[in-house]
Design a protein around this motif. Structure first.
Motif, mmCIF file in Angstrom:
data_model
loop_
_atom_site.group_PDB
_atom_site.id
_atom_site.type_symbol
_atom_site.label_atom_id
_atom_site.label_comp_id
_atom_site.label_asym_id
_atom_site.label_seq_id
_atom_site.Cartn_x
_atom_site.Cartn_y
_atom_site.Cartn_z
ATOM 1 N N ARG A 18 -44.782 46.738 -35.107
ATOM 2 C CA ARG A 18 -43.644 47.724 -35.171
ATOM 3 C C ARG A 18 -43.167 47.908 -36.743
ATOM 4 N N GLY A 19 -43.367 46.584 -37.488
ATOM 5 C CA GLY A 19 -42.909 46.675 -38.904
ATOM 6 C C GLY A 19 -43.776 47.628 -39.760
ATOM 7 N N PHE A 20 -45.205 47.559 -39.114
ATOM 8 C CA PHE A 20 -46.102 48.297 -40.087
ATOM 9 C C PHE A 20 -46.051 49.835 -39.775
ATOM 10 N N LEU A 21 -45.678 50.186 -38.272
ATOM 11 C CA LEU A 21 -45.289 51.611 -37.975
ATOM 12 C C LEU A 21 -43.859 52.350 -38.288
ATOM 13 N N ARG A 22 -42.866 51.308 -38.421
ATOM 14 C CA ARG A 22 -41.604 51.906 -38.525
ATOM 15 C C ARG A 22 -41.383 52.929 -39.949
ATOM 16 N N PRO A 23 -42.006 52.541 -41.055
ATOM 17 C CA PRO A 23 -41.946 53.673 -42.221
ATOM 18 C C PRO A 23 -42.495 54.878 -41.665
ATOM 19 N N CYS A 24 -43.500 55.045 -41.137
ATOM 20 C CA CYS A 24 -43.723 56.357 -40.602
ATOM 21 C C CYS A 24 -43.034 56.866 -39.745
ATOM 22 N N LEU A 25 -42.444 56.224 -38.591
ATOM 23 C CA LEU A 25 -41.335 56.777 -37.645
ATOM 24 C C LEU A 25 -40.406 57.385 -38.590
ATOM 25 N N GLU A 26 -39.744 56.699 -39.473
ATOM 26 C CA GLU A 26 -38.723 57.472 -40.348
ATOM 27 C C GLU A 26 -39.072 58.500 -41.096
ATOM 28 N N ARG A 27 -40.301 58.451 -41.618
ATOM 29 C CA ARG A 27 -40.862 59.583 -42.482
ATOM 30 C C ARG A 27 -41.052 61.156 -41.438
ATOM 31 N N ILE A 28 -41.467 60.581 -40.378
ATOM 32 C CA ILE A 28 -41.609 61.856 -39.499
ATOM 33 C C ILE A 28 -40.511 62.386 -38.696
ATOM 34 N N GLY A 29 -39.368 61.576 -38.814
ATOM 35 C CA GLY A 29 -38.141 62.001 -38.283
ATOM 36 C C GLY A 29 -38.004 61.615 -36.857
ATOM 37 N N LEU A 30 -38.657 60.795 -36.473
ATOM 38 C CA LEU A 30 -38.757 60.402 -34.918
ATOM 39 C C LEU A 30 -38.034 58.964 -34.972
ATOM 40 N N GLY A 31 -37.128 58.876 -33.619
ATOM 41 C CA GLY A 31 -36.528 57.638 -33.250
ATOM 42 C C GLY A 31 -37.054 56.623 -32.255
ATOM 43 N N PRO A 32 -36.668 55.379 -32.117
ATOM 44 C CA PRO A 32 -37.418 54.582 -31.147
ATOM 45 C C PRO A 32 -37.615 55.148 -29.844
ATOM 46 N N GLY A 33 -38.841 54.891 -29.307
ATOM 47 C CA GLY A 33 -39.169 55.459 -28.031
ATOM 48 C C GLY A 33 -39.795 56.788 -28.075
ATOM 49 N N GLN A 34 -39.347 57.494 -29.255
ATOM 50 C CA GLN A 34 -39.806 59.168 -28.974
ATOM 51 C C GLN A 34 -41.199 59.473 -29.430
ATOM 52 N N ASP A 105 -52.233 59.102 -36.349
ATOM 53 C CA ASP A 105 -53.218 58.540 -37.509
ATOM 54 C C ASP A 105 -52.721 57.296 -37.881
ATOM 55 N N ARG A 106 -51.408 57.157 -37.985
ATOM 56 C CA ARG A 106 -50.796 55.783 -38.330
ATOM 57 C C ARG A 106 -50.974 54.727 -37.405
ATOM 58 N N CYS A 107 -50.941 54.812 -35.969
ATOM 59 C CA CYS A 107 -51.298 53.994 -35.025
ATOM 60 C C CYS A 107 -52.850 53.660 -35.247
ATOM 61 N N ARG A 108 -53.691 54.709 -35.555
ATOM 62 C CA ARG A 108 -55.089 54.282 -35.532
ATOM 63 C C ARG A 108 -55.088 53.224 -36.816
ATOM 64 N N GLU A 109 -54.790 53.654 -37.933
ATOM 65 C CA GLU A 109 -54.351 52.514 -39.140
ATOM 66 C C GLU A 109 -53.887 51.201 -38.637
ATOM 67 N N ALA A 110 -52.762 51.235 -37.903
ATOM 68 C CA ALA A 110 -52.451 49.928 -37.357
ATOM 69 C C ALA A 110 -53.470 49.131 -36.595
ATOM 70 N N GLU A 111 -54.042 49.867 -35.779
ATOM 71 C CA GLU A 111 -55.016 49.449 -34.792
ATOM 72 C C GLU A 111 -56.271 48.800 -35.567
ATOM 73 N N GLU A 112 -56.678 49.441 -36.559
ATOM 74 C CA GLU A 112 -57.974 49.170 -37.477
ATOM 75 C C GLU A 112 -57.422 47.876 -38.248
ATOM 76 N N ARG A 113 -56.230 47.601 -38.717
ATOM 77 C CA ARG A 113 -55.812 46.608 -39.514
ATOM 78 C C ARG A 113 -55.549 45.338 -38.496
ATOM 79 N N MET A 114 -55.247 45.779 -37.549
ATOM 80 C CA MET A 114 -54.698 44.493 -36.452
ATOM 81 C C MET A 114 -56.326 43.985 -36.126
ATOM 82 N N LEU A 115 -57.134 44.888 -35.843
ATOM 83 C CA LEU A 115 -58.430 44.417 -35.185
ATOM 84 C C LEU A 115 -59.520 44.247 -36.150
ATOM 85 N N ARG A 116 -59.220 44.313 -37.797
ATOM 86 C CA ARG A 116 -60.004 43.908 -38.499
ATOM 87 C C ARG A 116 -60.719 42.541 -38.397
#
Length: 148
Positions: A18-34, A105-116
């Motif tokens: 969630r911490g990794f994804l949050r900045p993207c969420l804010e940048r694209i203008g979506l709120g939690p759950g959206q 795209d950001r979720c794919r980045e998170a997944e790749e980092r998480m599963l490195r």
């Protein structure tokens, strides 16, 4: 020494994701759950609110609030379903499509980092373990004495 439980491990992984994804969420203008709503619409096309509530296993009122905010933000529109009088269909706007792609795209980045460092076989097993854990919890909910 603190005992590490699966509960704590899952919580920590979720919190880090969630911490990794949050900045993207804010940048694209979506709120939690959206993001899950725009992603679902991008993948499955127009649908009714009820379909979203059923798929995500959430209260229809919660979906209604998310959809209302997404409409106000210009991410989705409602249009009449020509084939049925049962309700409107929700559809992504061009802004919604752009947001869905940015989120994916950001979720794919998170997944790749998480599963490195995980082998393809480990990734497959991990996905299987999470799927099985989810099913176990879903199947056992009728037996749960804490549920009302």
């Amino acid at each position: 020494m603190v005992e590490t439980t699966f509960h704590l491990l899952l919580y920590r992984a979720f919190h880090a994701q969630r911490g990794f994804l949050r900045p993207c969420l804010e940048r694209i203008g979506l709120g939690p759950g959206q993001p899950k709503v725009v992603d679902y619409l991008r993948e499955h096309g127009p649908c009714r609110q009820r379909e979203l509530a059923d798929y995500f296993e959430v209260d229809p009122a919660a979906v209604s609030r998310m959809v209302e905010a997404l409409q106000k933000g210009g991410f989705v529109v409602r249009r009449a379903d020509q084939g049925s009088r049962r309700g409107d269909l929700l559809e992504l706007t061009p802004r919604g499509v752009e947001a869905a792609h940015a989120w994916e795209d950001r979720c794919r980045e998170a997944e790749e980092r998480m599963l490195r460092g995980f082998s393809p076989e480990e990734r497959e097993r991990f996905a299987d373990y999470l799927t099985r854990a989810y099913r176990n919890l879903k199947e056992g909910k009728e037996e749960d004495p804490w549920r009302t």
